[in-house]
Design an enzyme around this catalytic site. Sequence first.
Site, PDB file in Angstrom:
ATOM      1  N   ASP A  43      32.036  34.551  32.745  1.00 25.70           N
ATOM      2  CA  ASP A  43      32.813  35.735  33.096  1.00 25.70           C
ATOM      3  C   ASP A  43      32.524  36.144  34.529  1.00 25.70           C
ATOM      4  OD1 ASP A  43      34.235  38.424  31.795  1.00 25.70           O
ATOM      5  OD2 ASP A  43      32.829  38.899  33.405  1.00 25.70           O
ATOM      6  N   LYS A  73      38.930  38.511  36.700  1.00 26.46           N
ATOM      7  CA  LYS A  73      39.595  39.814  36.613  1.00 26.46           C
ATOM      8  C   LYS A  73      40.362  40.136  37.894  1.00 26.46           C
ATOM      9  CE  LYS A  73      35.550  41.294  33.992  1.00 26.46           C
ATOM     10  NZ  LYS A  73      34.614  40.294  34.578  1.00 26.46           N
ATOM     11  N   HIS A 110      41.099  44.667  35.788  1.00 29.94           N
ATOM     12  CA  HIS A 110      39.721  45.124  35.901  1.00 29.94           C
ATOM     13  C   HIS A 110      39.569  46.638  35.709  1.00 29.94           C
ATOM     14  CE1 HIS A 110      35.687  43.980  38.020  1.00 29.94           C
ATOM     15  NE2 HIS A 110      35.486  44.799  37.019  1.00 29.94           N
TER      16      HIS A 110
END
Length: 285
Positions: A43, A73, A110
């Site tokens: 991530d 993101k 995000h």
Amino acid sequence: MKNVTLNNGVEMPILGFGVFQIPEEETQAAVEAALATGYRHLDTAASYGNEEAVGAAIKASGINRDELFITTKLWIQHAPTGNVYNDTKESFQNSLNRLGLDYLDLYLIHQPLGDYYSEWRAMQDLNREGLSRAIGVSNFHPDRLVDLIGHNEIVPAVNQIETHPFHQRASDQELMRERGVQIESWGPFAEGRNNLFTDPVLSVIADEQDKSVAQVVLRWLIQRDVVVIPKSVRPERMAQNLDVFDFTLTEEQMNQIATLDTGASLFFDHRDPAMVSWLGNRRYS
């Protein structure tokens, strides 16, 4: 590794490796170590400034792409006189280029700020085009999440939010479950705040299970079906964080951890005007 099944059938490992706050110059080595340890879920985010290093680690690992689950993101797009939809697609492609990938497994908005409706419409098209196998959001409170769901075609597959023993988000998780949205935790260890690693309740449970406090916290989240992405730059900690599938917390221990919930963020509130202004004025290329 246990997987969760997202609302579109995509399988997502419930435990991954996060790179937030890892300096760019240290990220490649950290991700290479995580992949060598056995992590397959990574991530990152455009705003972290380390997508390129994550991509370099993926390439160096030699692991087949279809064995990996990669999330990044989208930062708030700023085009008041332009086209946020187009800017979103351009930002997505920039992230893909930095990561050296042909597609993402999960792409998240995000922050719940700015024209995220135009962002979401672009992301829906990216999903339909097969460029991101799943799309979702991060830091969305229930009101904004429900509103987004109610006015768009694709329901977010994931909502990544602050979730740890002191801010447990049980009611948020229940709403997400009802709407088909998978909860994912950022900050599972609360960055050590409230003396998490020496907390008496967690320490007793760790002793009872012959595990560390960190392992207890991760196991607690996994038993709640919360996807979690702990971060570390130390290989021994990476291995320890991955070693949480050989024990089970009892119902009593789960209930004891539940008593730690304060119901409030230990970091910031996305509904605070000062925080909204601060986040909205940040720029990332």
